[in-house]
Design an enzyme around this catalytic site. Structure first.
Site, PDB file in Angstrom:
ATOM      1  N   GLY A   1      -8.904   3.983   7.051  1.00 40.19           N
ATOM      2  CA  GLY A   1      -8.529   5.376   7.336  1.00 40.19           C
ATOM      3  C   GLY A   1      -7.059   5.537   7.632  1.00 40.19           C
TER       4      GLY A   1
ATOM      5  CB  SER B   1      -0.893   0.010   1.241  1.00 39.42           C
ATOM      6  OG  SER B   1      -1.419   1.317   1.423  1.00 39.42           O
TER       7      SER B   1
ATOM      8  CG  MET C   1     -10.973   3.525   1.817  1.00 41.06           C
ATOM      9  SD  MET C   1      -9.514   3.355   2.834  1.00 41.06           S
ATOM     10  CE  MET C   1      -8.258   3.585   1.590  1.00 41.06           C
TER      11      MET C   1
ATOM     12  CG  ASP D   1      -6.475  -2.780   2.639  1.00 45.06           C
ATOM     13  OD1 ASP D   1      -7.101  -1.937   1.953  1.00 45.06           O
ATOM     14  OD2 ASP D   1      -5.423  -2.527   3.213  1.00 45.06           O
ATOM     15  N   GLY D   2      -5.117  -4.439   5.743  1.00 44.80           N
ATOM     16  CA  GLY D   2      -5.044  -3.831   7.074  1.00 44.80           C
ATOM     17  C   GLY D   2      -4.403  -4.772   8.070  1.00 44.80           C
ATOM     18  N   GLY D   3      -3.214  -4.402   8.541  1.00 48.58           N
ATOM     19  CA  GLY D   3      -2.526  -5.221   9.547  1.00 48.58           C
ATOM     20  C   GLY D   3      -1.995  -6.530   8.997  1.00 48.58           C
TER      21      GLY D   3
ATOM     22  CG  MET E   1      -7.948   7.317   2.655  1.00 48.90           C
ATOM     23  SD  MET E   1      -6.948   7.261   4.161  1.00 48.90           S
ATOM     24  CE  MET E   1      -6.457   5.548   4.126  1.00 48.90           C
TER      25      MET E   1
ATOM     26  CG  HIS F   1      -9.191   0.680  -0.840  1.00 49.31           C
ATOM     27  ND1 HIS F   1      -8.658   0.370   0.400  1.00 49.31           N
ATOM     28  CD2 HIS F   1     -10.531   0.683  -0.684  1.00 49.31           C
ATOM     29  CE1 HIS F   1      -9.640   0.184   1.266  1.00 49.31           C
ATOM     30  NE2 HIS F   1     -10.795   0.380   0.638  1.00 49.31           N
TER      31      HIS F   1
ATOM     32  CG  ASP G   1      -4.924   2.463   0.946  1.00 48.78           C
ATOM     33  OD1 ASP G   1      -3.946   1.969   1.531  1.00 48.78           O
ATOM     34  OD2 ASP G   1      -5.930   1.809   0.624  1.00 48.78           O
TER      35      ASP G   1
ATOM     36  CG  HIS H   1      -3.957  -1.320  -1.802  1.00 47.95           C
ATOM     37  ND1 HIS H   1      -5.090  -1.972  -2.259  1.00 47.95           N
ATOM     38  CD2 HIS H   1      -4.353  -0.585  -0.738  1.00 47.95           C
ATOM     39  CE1 HIS H   1      -6.118  -1.644  -1.487  1.00 47.95           C
ATOM     40  NE2 HIS H   1      -5.699  -0.808  -0.569  1.00 47.95           N
TER      41      HIS H   1
ATOM     42  N   GLY I   1      -2.976   3.519   8.103  1.00 49.93           N
ATOM     43  CA  GLY I   1      -2.113   2.336   8.089  1.00 49.93           C
ATOM     44  C   GLY I   1      -1.653   2.065   9.513  1.00 49.93           C
ATOM     45  N   GLY I   2      -0.976   0.945   9.689  1.00 47.27           N
ATOM     46  CA  GLY I   2      -0.357   0.635  10.976  1.00 47.27           C
ATOM     47  C   GLY I   2      -1.298   0.180  12.071  1.00 47.27           C
TER      48      GLY I   2
ATOM     49  N   GLY J   1       0.918  -2.506   3.971  1.00 45.06           N
ATOM     50  CA  GLY J   1       1.571  -1.200   3.910  1.00 45.06           C
ATOM     51  C   GLY J   1       2.801  -1.184   4.808  1.00 45.06           C
ATOM     52  CB  SER J   2       3.183  -0.837   8.503  1.00 42.12           C
ATOM     53  OG  SER J   2       1.916  -0.275   8.555  1.00 42.12           O
TER      54      SER J   2
ATOM     55  CG  MET K   1     -11.921  -2.633   4.331  1.00 46.56           C
ATOM     56  SD  MET K   1     -10.326  -2.270   3.576  1.00 46.56           S
ATOM     57  CE  MET K   1      -9.506  -1.409   4.910  1.00 46.56           C
TER      58      MET K   1
END
Ligand code: DX5
Ligand code: ZN
Length: 222
Positions: free
Chosen positions: A148, A14, A74, A181-183, A43, A72, A41, A39, A150-151, A203-204, A143
């Site tokens: 909203g 991401s 959002m 997507d996420g974590g 927003m 993506h 993101d 990816h 990352g991390g 991402g992270s 999700m």
């Protein structure tokens, strides 16, 4: 490009986690580190409580790098902005079922433009909310954090939904990839692959890793 087989593993770093002062270099670093997709993101500060970037960034990444752009959205009004994201060079555009638009109409417009169509559902949204549209998409994004930022920490309660989504596809002979997507890192990716997801957004755990190529490999082989 989007693979044919739903078991094919796709790793999509991401851009939100990249160094924004060197976006072009960061995308090529991801490509050389083995990323399959980028990816993106987007927003709007309404649908989620954060603002990231718009079509202009999609366009510069599209023009300066050769990588599949997994966009993506959002944003509250994906229908209103759709033509700009298509013109910017998006390859796959994912819209939220929770946003304020006619979902079927937006998905139809994405495909008419020759893009792949994705539908995203937030952790609190039941799979049922997406069911009417599952025969009109190429990818379902489950999700695994509240969108909203990352991390954030992975939400394991979503695993059940991932399993149900993969099962629904088999039972109904449908053809959508399942993306999470996420974590996502090597540990949580293993759980998501086992549950039936095949596209991992990270991402992270990739852009912030000391060795991005090793991080991508560890997710792919998890
Ligand atoms: C959150 C975004 C995610 C996020 C992933 O709203 O949709 O793509 O950037 O970041 P990590 O992998 O750091 O959780
Ligand atoms: Zn995302």
């Amino acid at each position: 490009m989007i693979p044919k087989n739903f078991k094919d593993r796709v790793i999509a770093p991401s851009l939100l986690a990249a160094d924004f002062s060197r976006i072009g270099d960061e995308v090529s670093r991801a490509i050389h580190s083995g990323a399959d997709w980028m990816h993106m993101d987007v927003m709007d500060g309404h649908f989620v409580d954060n603002i990231s970037f718009g079509p202009a960034v999609i366009q510069t990444v599209h023009e300066s790098n050769d990588i599949f752009l997994d966009v993506h959205l959002m944003i509250s009004r994906p229908d209103h902005y759709l033509s700009r994201f298509i013109a910017a060079g998006s390859d796959l555009i994912t819209v939220h079922v929770e946003a304020e638009h006619d979902v079927a109409e937006t998905l139809g417009r994405i495909r008419e433009a020759g893009c792949q169509a994705g539908l995203a559902i937030n952790p609190a949204t039941p799979l049922k909310a997406a069911e009417p549209f599952l025969d009109q998409i190429d990818l379902l994004l489950c999700m695994t954090v509240v969108p909203g930022f990352g991390g954030q920490a992975f939400m394991p309660e979503v695993l059940e939904k991932i399993e149900a989504a993969a099962k629904f596809r088999e039972t109904n002979g449908l053809s959508y990839h399942v993306e999470v997507d996420g974590g996502i890192d090597a540990v949580t990716a293993a759980r998501c692959f086992a549950a039936g997801a095949n596209v991992m957004v990270a991402g992270s755990s990739t852009f912030r890793a000391p060795d991005m190529a090793a991080a991508i490999r560890s997710i792919r082989n998890s």
